[in-house]
Write a protein that holds these residues in place. Sequence first.
Motif, PDB file in Angstrom:
ATOM      1  N   LEU A 100       0.855  -1.184   0.000  1.00 59.05           N
ATOM      2  CA  LEU A 100       0.000   0.000   0.000  1.00 59.05           C
ATOM      3  C   LEU A 100       0.893   1.237   0.000  1.00 59.05           C
ATOM      4  O   LEU A 100       1.880   1.278   0.719  1.00 59.05           O
ATOM      5  N   PRO A 101       0.518   2.262  -0.789  1.00 63.21           N
ATOM      6  CA  PRO A 101       1.370   3.455  -0.878  1.00 63.21           C
ATOM      7  C   PRO A 101       1.643   4.105   0.483  1.00 63.21           C
ATOM      8  O   PRO A 101       2.726   4.619   0.703  1.00 63.21           O
ATOM      9  N   ASP A 102       0.672   4.076   1.397  1.00 59.85           N
ATOM     10  CA  ASP A 102       0.885   4.799   2.654  1.00 59.85           C
ATOM     11  C   ASP A 102       1.247   3.875   3.821  1.00 59.85           C
ATOM     12  O   ASP A 102       1.155   4.275   4.978  1.00 59.85           O
ATOM     13  N   ALA A 103       1.649   2.644   3.507  1.00 64.68           N
ATOM     14  CA  ALA A 103       2.072   1.742   4.581  1.00 64.68           C
ATOM     15  C   ALA A 103       3.590   1.827   4.752  1.00 64.68           C
ATOM     16  O   ALA A 103       4.311   1.884   3.767  1.00 64.68           O
ATOM     17  N   PRO A 104       4.066   1.858   6.016  1.00 63.46           N
ATOM     18  CA  PRO A 104       5.514   1.824   6.220  1.00 63.46           C
ATOM     19  C   PRO A 104       6.078   0.506   5.689  1.00 63.46           C
ATOM     20  O   PRO A 104       5.443  -0.535   5.853  1.00 63.46           O
ATOM     21  N   LEU A 107       6.264  -2.630   7.979  1.00 62.86           N
ATOM     22  CA  LEU A 107       4.984  -3.251   8.315  1.00 62.86           C
ATOM     23  C   LEU A 107       4.575  -4.240   7.220  1.00 62.86           C
ATOM     24  O   LEU A 107       4.127  -5.362   7.506  1.00 62.86           O
ATOM     25  N   LYS A 143       7.463   5.234   3.620  1.00 64.14           N
ATOM     26  CA  LYS A 143       6.289   4.649   2.985  1.00 64.14           C
ATOM     27  C   LYS A 143       6.630   4.427   1.516  1.00 64.14           C
ATOM     28  O   LYS A 143       7.430   5.171   0.952  1.00 64.14           O
TER      29      LYS A 143
ATOM     30  N   ARG B  11      -3.608  -7.446  12.519  1.00 69.41           N
ATOM     31  CA  ARG B  11      -2.581  -6.564  13.082  1.00 69.41           C
ATOM     32  C   ARG B  11      -2.141  -5.526  12.037  1.00 69.41           C
ATOM     33  O   ARG B  11      -2.027  -4.330  12.333  1.00 69.41           O
ATOM     34  N   ARG B  12      -1.936  -5.993  10.803  1.00 63.96           N
ATOM     35  CA  ARG B  12      -1.524  -5.069   9.746  1.00 63.96           C
ATOM     36  C   ARG B  12      -2.578  -3.989   9.532  1.00 63.96           C
ATOM     37  O   ARG B  12      -2.275  -2.805   9.479  1.00 63.96           O
ATOM     38  N   LEU B  16      -2.224   0.044  10.402  1.00 65.40           N
ATOM     39  CA  LEU B  16      -2.436   1.016   9.318  1.00 65.40           C
ATOM     40  C   LEU B  16      -3.479   2.047   9.713  1.00 65.40           C
ATOM     41  O   LEU B  16      -3.321   3.244   9.472  1.00 65.40           O
ATOM     42  N   ARG B  19      -2.349   4.445  12.588  1.00 69.73           N
ATOM     43  CA  ARG B  19      -1.343   5.415  12.165  1.00 69.73           C
ATOM     44  C   ARG B  19      -1.980   6.620  11.490  1.00 69.73           C
ATOM     45  O   ARG B  19      -1.318   7.603  11.193  1.00 69.73           O
ATOM     46  N   ALA B  86      -3.213  -1.829  -5.692  1.00 75.98           N
ATOM     47  CA  ALA B  86      -1.797  -1.717  -5.319  1.00 75.98           C
ATOM     48  C   ALA B  86      -1.093  -3.075  -5.378  1.00 75.98           C
ATOM     49  O   ALA B  86       0.079  -3.174  -5.067  1.00 75.98           O
ATOM     50  N   VAL B  88      -1.736  -5.618  -3.482  1.00 77.31           N
ATOM     51  CA  VAL B  88      -1.667  -6.250  -2.161  1.00 77.31           C
ATOM     52  C   VAL B  88      -2.520  -7.527  -2.118  1.00 77.31           C
ATOM     53  O   VAL B  88      -2.097  -8.538  -1.550  1.00 77.31           O
TER      54      VAL B  88
END
Lengths: 325, 252
Positions: A100-104, A107, A143, B11-12, B16, B19, B86, B88
């Motif tokens: 995801l673009p805004d995920a660190p 993570l 990110k 958890r993920r 997210l 944050r 994305a 994912v």
Amino acid sequence: MAETSGEAGAIHARGLRKTYAGRKGQEVVAVTGVDLDVAPGEIVGFLGPNGAGKTTTLKMLATLLKPSGGTANVSGCDLAADPLGVRKRIGYVSQAGSTLPDAPLMLEIESQGRLYGLSTKEARRRGLELMEALDLGGLERRKSQNLSGGQRRRLDIVMGLIHRPELVFLDEPTTGLDPQARANLWEHIRRLRDELGTTIFLTTHYMDEADSLSDRLLIIDKGEIVGEGTATKLKAELKGDSLTLTFSGGEAAETGEEVAAGLEGAANVVRQGNVLFLNLPDGARALPGLIKRLSDAGAEPIGAELSRPTLDDVFLALTGRSLRE
Amino acid sequence: MFWRDTWTIFRRQMILSLRNPAWVLIGLLQPIMYLTLFGPLLEQVASVPGFPPGDSWKIFVPGLLVQLGIFGGFFVGFAVIAEWRAGVVDRMLVSPAPRGALILGRVLRDVVSLTVQGAVLMAAATLFGLAVPLYVMGLGLLLVALLGGAFSAFSYAAGLALKSEDSFAPLINMFALPVLLLSGILLPMSLAPRWLQVLSDINPFKHVVDGLRAVFLGDILSMTAAFGFGLALALMVLGLWVGARVFSGQVK
């Protein structure tokens, strides 16, 4: 080749086929029937134009699409009977990315490792190690939206390698990257194989990528494998130099096509509009004579280019189409 | 394996969300906004003939809780479309994780966040004048969790099946208005003409609202309450089943 039970890292596919139900009950064929064998530790380039069936074949081998027919053994597991076994043993790096673009970054890396059975700690440790190896060291708190295109592709590869797979599928790994970032990524991919012995199966529609990165090439067009071998072998099979002749118009080119086809030793004569492509043994010596014969036939070319054959010529000879279209 | 992967996904998603300060803040303010904007209106509506008898807060708060559960889950499908785009979703489908864990982990994140919002709503309502025992509040939260889980699962399934915000948004809108109006959450259905009342009786959410209202009014062991909670549970099971089917159906 004899049907083996399939060793770790290898791929053996026979008649792999994918069709969709189209409108009015017609069958749309995406992949006609693919036979392929990949040995452990090989880098195989799967080359073909957009829409040839590369990604569909890759997705079938990676368990993301169910084949409509045929069989495959991927890294020692039967694709139809044991997709879970295949999933555990392969890495898949999709064209679309993986985070995801805004995920660190860390993570995403942790969650990826855990889905493959690693502890959070081990996933983190391997993630840092891989990021270091792929020149992403120190970026784990970033990110992915703040990474460059090349960094993001390398991150996708980190994600695909976290469980140390025996076999990695890379779908168009360098599309959209600048030349420097591409060369850099090739370097990383080659090292991956040299140091870890990972089998790498990558799709590409770039000739230079296929040429410089792969040990061996499979060429696919319209859902079928049309050529196979090392780049050197494929080029040698063209038997001669590549000659491109440009004419003032389509009619002249047609006359040129007739003349060229009658020429001794000429092969793979393909005409596209007012341009004629062919292979000619000892081209430099044969060219003046050919031009004279063309002039006599009233079809003097307005341009002529002679070169050692490239993979693009191989592709053109095999499919009658240029890969650059 | 299944529960471990469910936890990994949960958890993920949770990290997210947490944050994102806007998500946390809006999540906490929304229930309070409902109360302060609708509350004053409610005191007037409660005197209208045909409004269910009893303390107006005990009628109003169950409606808001049901609304929270339904609408809180409704929109999560947008997020899964973004995740699919994305790469994912494909990345997770190609992993050995059970497909059910991929959706349950996501649904549980929504259940937890909606339950917290429900708790905030009831705490605020208590300040406004709602007086019910703690175990009634607990049952209220259970219902929010069941409904929220059901709708979040349906929403993920629809989002992933459609893969387009442009088709998903109208679908949500088509469902949202009838569900809201015909459940009697905002306006009592006893005010409606006969044909509308019949339609409302077919709407399962009317019975869920009725069930929770019965609980708030003290009829915990009534048929109405059991029917409402049973419906919510059935919806949640159905939602998770459909969701798991859609996730595994991605590989076809």
